[in-house]
Design a protein around this motif. Structure first.
Motif, PDB file in Angstrom:
ATOM      1  N   LEU A   1       2.958  35.473  22.816  1.00  0.00           N
ATOM      2  CA  LEU A   1       2.441  34.498  21.855  1.00  0.00           C
ATOM      3  C   LEU A   1       3.446  34.355  20.713  1.00  0.00           C
ATOM      4  CD1 LEU A   1      -1.340  35.446  21.591  1.00  0.00           C
ATOM      5  CD2 LEU A   1      -0.362  33.459  22.723  1.00  0.00           C
ATOM      6  N   CYS A   2       3.536  33.129  20.183  1.00  0.00           N
ATOM      7  CA  CYS A   2       4.532  32.839  19.148  1.00  0.00           C
ATOM      8  C   CYS A   2       3.866  32.265  17.898  1.00  0.00           C
ATOM      9  CB  CYS A   2       5.577  31.850  19.658  1.00  0.00           C
ATOM     10  SG  CYS A   2       6.441  32.383  21.165  1.00  0.00           S
ATOM     11  N   GLY A   3       4.413  32.616  16.741  1.00  0.00           N
ATOM     12  CA  GLY A   3       4.008  32.007  15.484  1.00  0.00           C
ATOM     13  C   GLY A   3       2.520  32.088  15.214  1.00  0.00           C
ATOM     14  N   LEU A   4       1.935  30.955  14.803  1.00  0.00           N
ATOM     15  CA  LEU A   4       0.519  30.915  14.442  1.00  0.00           C
ATOM     16  C   LEU A   4      -0.409  31.305  15.577  1.00  0.00           C
ATOM     17  CD1 LEU A   4      -0.064  27.693  12.280  1.00  0.00           C
ATOM     18  CD2 LEU A   4      -0.362  30.067  11.583  1.00  0.00           C
ATOM     19  N   ALA A   5       0.026  31.126  16.816  1.00  0.00           N
ATOM     20  CA  ALA A   5      -0.832  31.465  17.950  1.00  0.00           C
ATOM     21  C   ALA A   5      -1.079  32.964  18.052  1.00  0.00           C
ATOM     22  CB  ALA A   5      -0.216  30.956  19.252  1.00  0.00           C
ATOM     23  N   PHE A   6      -0.229  33.769  17.448  1.00  0.00           N
ATOM     24  CA  PHE A   6      -0.388  35.227  17.454  1.00  0.00           C
ATOM     25  C   PHE A   6      -1.092  35.655  16.176  1.00  0.00           C
ATOM     26  CE2 PHE A   6       1.077  39.425  16.124  1.00  0.00           C
ATOM     27  CZ  PHE A   6       0.789  40.183  17.240  1.00  0.00           C
TER      28      PHE A   6
ATOM     29  N   ARG B   1      -3.015  31.780   7.297  1.00  0.00           N
ATOM     30  CA  ARG B   1      -2.621  31.957   8.695  1.00  0.00           C
ATOM     31  C   ARG B   1      -3.789  32.370   9.582  1.00  0.00           C
ATOM     32  NH1 ARG B   1       1.954  32.774  10.735  1.00  0.00           N
ATOM     33  NH2 ARG B   1       1.242  34.665  11.819  1.00  0.00           N
ATOM     34  N   ILE B   2      -4.997  32.110   9.106  1.00  0.00           N
ATOM     35  CA  ILE B   2      -6.154  32.509   9.887  1.00  0.00           C
ATOM     36  C   ILE B   2      -7.218  31.422   9.749  1.00  0.00           C
ATOM     37  CG2 ILE B   2      -7.210  33.797   7.993  1.00  0.00           C
ATOM     38  CD1 ILE B   2      -8.121  35.876  10.094  1.00  0.00           C
ATOM     39  N   GLY B   3      -8.004  31.229  10.796  1.00  0.00           N
ATOM     40  CA  GLY B   3      -8.984  30.148  10.818  1.00  0.00           C
ATOM     41  C   GLY B   3     -10.241  30.471  10.054  1.00  0.00           C
TER      42      GLY B   3
ATOM     43  N   GLY C   1      -4.646  25.976  17.165  1.00  0.00           N
ATOM     44  CA  GLY C   1      -5.395  24.806  16.743  1.00  0.00           C
ATOM     45  C   GLY C   1      -6.269  25.064  15.538  1.00  0.00           C
ATOM     46  N   TRP C   2      -6.945  26.202  15.509  1.00  0.00           N
ATOM     47  CA  TRP C   2      -7.852  26.415  14.391  1.00  0.00           C
ATOM     48  C   TRP C   2      -7.175  27.089  13.189  1.00  0.00           C
ATOM     49  CZ3 TRP C   2     -10.311  29.214  18.825  1.00  0.00           C
ATOM     50  CH2 TRP C   2      -9.972  30.562  18.893  1.00  0.00           C
ATOM     51  N   ARG C   3      -5.861  27.355  13.295  1.00  0.00           N
ATOM     52  CA  ARG C   3      -5.141  27.923  12.143  1.00  0.00           C
ATOM     53  C   ARG C   3      -4.213  26.929  11.465  1.00  0.00           C
ATOM     54  NH1 ARG C   3      -3.621  33.430  15.522  1.00  0.00           N
ATOM     55  NH2 ARG C   3      -5.734  34.310  15.512  1.00  0.00           N
ATOM     56  N   ILE C   4      -3.886  25.825  12.134  1.00  0.00           N
ATOM     57  CA  ILE C   4      -2.871  24.933  11.597  1.00  0.00           C
ATOM     58  C   ILE C   4      -3.314  24.283  10.285  1.00  0.00           C
ATOM     59  CG2 ILE C   4      -3.668  23.034  13.064  1.00  0.00           C
ATOM     60  CD1 ILE C   4      -0.069  23.723  11.783  1.00  0.00           C
ATOM     61  N   ALA C   5      -4.597  23.929  10.152  1.00  0.00           N
ATOM     62  CA  ALA C   5      -5.063  23.308   8.910  1.00  0.00           C
ATOM     63  C   ALA C   5      -4.957  24.291   7.749  1.00  0.00           C
ATOM     64  CB  ALA C   5      -6.502  22.814   9.072  1.00  0.00           C
ATOM     65  N   ALA C   6      -5.337  25.549   7.973  1.00  0.00           N
ATOM     66  CA  ALA C   6      -5.215  26.564   6.928  1.00  0.00           C
ATOM     67  C   ALA C   6      -3.753  26.765   6.541  1.00  0.00           C
ATOM     68  CB  ALA C   6      -5.821  27.880   7.395  1.00  0.00           C
ATOM     69  N   CYS C   7      -2.861  26.714   7.524  1.00  0.00           N
ATOM     70  CA  CYS C   7      -1.431  26.861   7.256  1.00  0.00           C
ATOM     71  C   CYS C   7      -0.933  25.741   6.345  1.00  0.00           C
ATOM     72  CB  CYS C   7      -0.658  26.882   8.572  1.00  0.00           C
ATOM     73  SG  CYS C   7       1.132  26.969   8.385  1.00  0.00           S
ATOM     74  N   LEU C   8      -1.325  24.521   6.633  1.00  0.00           N
ATOM     75  CA  LEU C   8      -0.866  23.381   5.834  1.00  0.00           C
ATOM     76  C   LEU C   8      -1.436  23.439   4.417  1.00  0.00           C
ATOM     77  CD1 LEU C   8      -1.123  20.528   8.501  1.00  0.00           C
ATOM     78  CD2 LEU C   8       0.928  21.758   7.745  1.00  0.00           C
ATOM     79  N   PHE C   9      -2.727  23.695   4.291  1.00  0.00           N
ATOM     80  CA  PHE C   9      -3.326  23.766   2.961  1.00  0.00           C
ATOM     81  C   PHE C   9      -2.800  24.972   2.187  1.00  0.00           C
ATOM     82  CE2 PHE C   9      -6.090  20.490   4.380  1.00  0.00           C
ATOM     83  CZ  PHE C   9      -6.693  19.957   3.258  1.00  0.00           C
TER      84      PHE C   9
ATOM     85  N   PHE D   1       6.326  27.391   3.807  1.00  0.00           N
ATOM     86  CA  PHE D   1       5.951  26.857   5.114  1.00  0.00           C
ATOM     87  C   PHE D   1       6.602  27.640   6.248  1.00  0.00           C
ATOM     88  CE2 PHE D   1       6.762  24.039   8.742  1.00  0.00           C
ATOM     89  CZ  PHE D   1       5.454  23.727   9.079  1.00  0.00           C
ATOM     90  N   VAL D   2       7.872  27.952   6.125  1.00  0.00           N
ATOM     91  CA  VAL D   2       8.559  28.710   7.176  1.00  0.00           C
ATOM     92  C   VAL D   2       7.879  30.054   7.379  1.00  0.00           C
ATOM     93  CG1 VAL D   2      10.698  29.916   7.749  1.00  0.00           C
ATOM     94  CG2 VAL D   2      10.779  27.562   6.912  1.00  0.00           C
ATOM     95  N   LEU D   3       7.561  30.748   6.293  1.00  0.00           N
ATOM     96  CA  LEU D   3       6.912  32.058   6.413  1.00  0.00           C
ATOM     97  C   LEU D   3       5.524  31.936   7.025  1.00  0.00           C
ATOM     98  CD1 LEU D   3       7.905  33.688   3.002  1.00  0.00           C
ATOM     99  CD2 LEU D   3       8.741  34.338   5.272  1.00  0.00           C
ATOM    100  N   ARG D   4       4.783  30.926   6.641  1.00  0.00           N
ATOM    101  CA  ARG D   4       3.416  30.808   7.131  1.00  0.00           C
ATOM    102  C   ARG D   4       3.351  30.265   8.553  1.00  0.00           C
ATOM    103  NH1 ARG D   4       3.561  31.425   2.096  1.00  0.00           N
ATOM    104  NH2 ARG D   4       1.761  31.862   0.749  1.00  0.00           N
ATOM    105  N   PHE D   5       4.178  29.301   8.878  1.00  0.00           N
ATOM    106  CA  PHE D   5       4.101  28.652  10.184  1.00  0.00           C
ATOM    107  C   PHE D   5       4.789  29.465  11.277  1.00  0.00           C
ATOM    108  CE2 PHE D   5       5.457  25.670  13.478  1.00  0.00           C
ATOM    109  CZ  PHE D   5       4.284  24.972  13.724  1.00  0.00           C
ATOM    110  N   PHE D   6       5.928  30.056  10.959  1.00  0.00           N
ATOM    111  CA  PHE D   6       6.728  30.685  12.016  1.00  0.00           C
ATOM    112  C   PHE D   6       6.508  32.191  12.149  1.00  0.00           C
ATOM    113  CE2 PHE D   6       9.167  26.806  11.119  1.00  0.00           C
ATOM    114  CZ  PHE D   6       9.292  26.305  12.407  1.00  0.00           C
ATOM    115  N   SER D   7       5.886  32.840  11.181  1.00  0.00           N
ATOM    116  CA  SER D   7       5.685  34.283  11.294  1.00  0.00           C
ATOM    117  C   SER D   7       4.811  34.606  12.504  1.00  0.00           C
ATOM    118  CB  SER D   7       5.034  34.820  10.011  1.00  0.00           C
ATOM    119  OG  SER D   7       5.933  34.777   8.943  1.00  0.00           O
TER     120      SER D   7
END
Length: 567
Positions: free
Chosen positions: A80-85, A223-225, A175-183, A40-46
């Protein structure tokens, strides 16, 4: 041979389900929690960067924010930070419209936009079967992406003071990457649980989950929508529930797990059709299991067969359910429930009038099949199916070569790229492991090897008959079983050693996989590094992902794919 004997590999479903101590204990829980936290740390914060060396004592030790990056379609620079980038700048078409319009990277130009339309209930008048959009993929994965956008919009409205429709507030890269990050994160514990059920060997489970954690394709698709990570999760969950089902010791657990399996298969198929391969494989395994408990298999002369596989112990039907009841529940669980879920997933199409009746739904399915079967378009990053396990042509998702600033150490121009390159150490060492599976099936009657090989073949070989342009990320379903095969062979070989030797063998292989991950980390995160660190040349430094295949031919016609070209 030292260590546990190999016969437990043969038919674990023929024996009572493992006890709690033998299947899952506190060490398994610790391993799952640790690996999930790392994932999770690698996927969410990278992208994570050691900022201390660039700005010592002037800010945080590490950062996940990238400055001088496009933050709107016009390409205006910001941070831009984390998933937003990253945010992809727009480029004007012949009509002056910027594409992508809202920072989409690669296929984010389709799926989040479609999800936004579904949640907004966009209408089209007059009625048109393909308006407001046509997508040959089922809708449920897009709805999951939309749920992530809606949830992020809700968060912004309640905690950041934003105003507007939730789906609009969440219509952005995060917004459109967070679900992919969690799954994508949940794929790690799911792989652990699947491996632990398939063969109660902790080395096998730890290896499989760790390889998923540090594989590049699993990482970037988290990490991508795009929709690809969702069916992969449901495939993992489906096989896990299949194992839970066949190892059931009571009638109640047998029927409950069977219904749960049908629900997950239905949700998976409604996410992407590749789950149909898992459906077919699981049903095939269930039928063969029932046959094996009533028929002996022999190859060769009677009394002196060359090879035989006798009847295993245990009931024909899991949980000793009466067969009329079992067949009735199976028909509901594996036919009616998946079909109902699939039809229900198209609700947005009916709600906005795109579908008027079931005939429209059926016509849309036919159009989707025809699209996959007859598409003749070419793509510079297309590749043939046989080249995927070799990592011959990864797909470039994002590239930015200007305005990112200069490298702090060398003064050279920074560049940023994202590719769906798999972890070469994992992919290439898994190939001999996959090829060795028939040995374990024939020599050891290995049930885990049978499941892994069947899963790999059904997720991979059907692509050989698809004529449309294909991409390396279509290997994703087969990658599940490539990783399982590698972990299986590692754990099997490790049995031949003393405990210290086992830990050394498995630990060293996983450590090299992690080293490869961090070597290619900039390729999977779009982390800006100097141009020479990407492309070999006179100024290439001794670090950076520069050891790329360079068999690239810019003069190739579009119909001929670039192979063994990582640029």
């Amino acid at each position: 041979m030292k260590g546990p004997r190999t016969y437990p590999l043969a038919v674990p479903e023929a024996t009572p389900a493992p006890t709690k101590e033998g299947y899952f204990d506190r060490w398994d829980l610790i391993a799952i929690l640790a690996l999930t936290a790392v994932a999770f740390v690698l996927r969410f914060f990278s992208p994570i960067m050691p900022d201390f060396f660039v700005h010592p004592f002037q800010g945080p030790v590490i950062t996940n924010c990238v400055s001088h990056t496009p933050v709107d379609p016009q390409g205006d620079l910001g941070t831009l930070c984390g998933l937003a980038f990253p945010f992809n700048r727009g480029y004007a078409d012949s009509n002056g419209q910027l594409s992508p319009p809202n920072g989409q990277v690669f296929d984010e130009i389709y799926f989040p936009v479609d999800a936004h339309i579904d949640f907004k209930n966009t209408q089209c008048h007059p009625h048109n079967l393909f308006c407001p959009y046509f997508d040959p993929e089922p809708p449920l994965a897009k709805l999951i992406i939309g749920a992530g956008m809606w949830s992020y919009g809700w968060y912004r409205a309640h905690f950041q003071g934003a105003s507007g429709d939730y789906i609009d507030l969440g219509f952005n890269t995060f917004g459109w990457r967070i679900a992919a990050c969690l799954f994508g994160t949940l794929c790690i514990p799911m792989m652990y649980l699947l491996a632990r059920r398939l063969w109660p060997n902790r080395y096998f489970a730890i290896a499989a989950a760790t390889l998923v954690c540090f594989d590049g394709m699993f990482f970037i698709q988290s990490r991508i929508g795009m929709i690809d990570i969702f069916p992969i999760f449901f495939i993992l969950l489906s096989y896990f529930l299949y194992l839970v089902h066949i190892q059931s010791r009571t009638a109640r657990s047998s029927l409950v797990s069977l219904v749960a399996l049908g629900v997950v298969l239905g949700v998976g198929i409604a996410s992407k059709w590749i789950v149909l391969a898992a459906f077919a494989s699981i049903v095939f395994l269930m039928v063969v299991r029932a046959i094996r408990r009533n028929v002996d298999f022999h190859i060769g002369p009677p009394g002196n067969p060359i090879w035989s596989w006798g009847r295993p112990e245990g009931p024909t039907i899991p949980g000793r359910v009466h067969w009329p009841v079992y067949l009735a529940i199976a028909a509901v669980a594996l036919v009616a429930i998946p079909l109902a879920i699939y039809v229900a997933s198209w609700y947005p199409f009916f709600a906005r009038g795109q579908f008027q009746n079931l005939a429209d739904l059926i016509a849309y399915q036919k159009a989707s099949f025809d699209y996959h079967a007859n598409l003749t378009a070419t793509h510079p990053y297309g590749s043939p199916w046989w080249s995927w396990p070799l990592l011959a042509r990864p797909v470039l998702y994002y590239a930015e070569y200007s305005n990112l600033g200069l490298d702090h150490w060398t003064g050279q121009q920074l560049v940023s790229r994202m590719e769906d390159l798999g972890n070469p150490w994992i992919w290439w060492t898994s190939l001999p492991a996959v090829l060795s599976l028939p040995y374990f099936i024939i020599r050891h009657r290995s049930f885990p090897a049978t499941v892994i090989l069947l899963g790999f073949m059904t997720q991979y070989l059907p692509w050989s008959h698809i004529s449309r342009v294909l991409f390396m990320y279509h290997m994703f379903g087969g990658l599940i079983f490539m990783i399982l095969a590698l972990a299986f062979v590692l754990a099997h070989v490790a049995q031949k050693f003393e405990p210290f030797g086992r830990r050394l063998l498995v630990g060293n292989h996983l450590a090299v996989a992690a080293l490869f991950f961090f070597y290619f980390y900039p390729v999977w995160t779009g982390l800006p590094i100097s141009g020479p660190a990407y492309f070999s040349g006179p100024d290439t430094p001794p670090w950076g992902p520069k050891t790329w295949f360079v068999n690239c031919h810019p003069d190739l016609p579009p119909s001929q794919p670039q192979l063994f070209c990582w640029n």
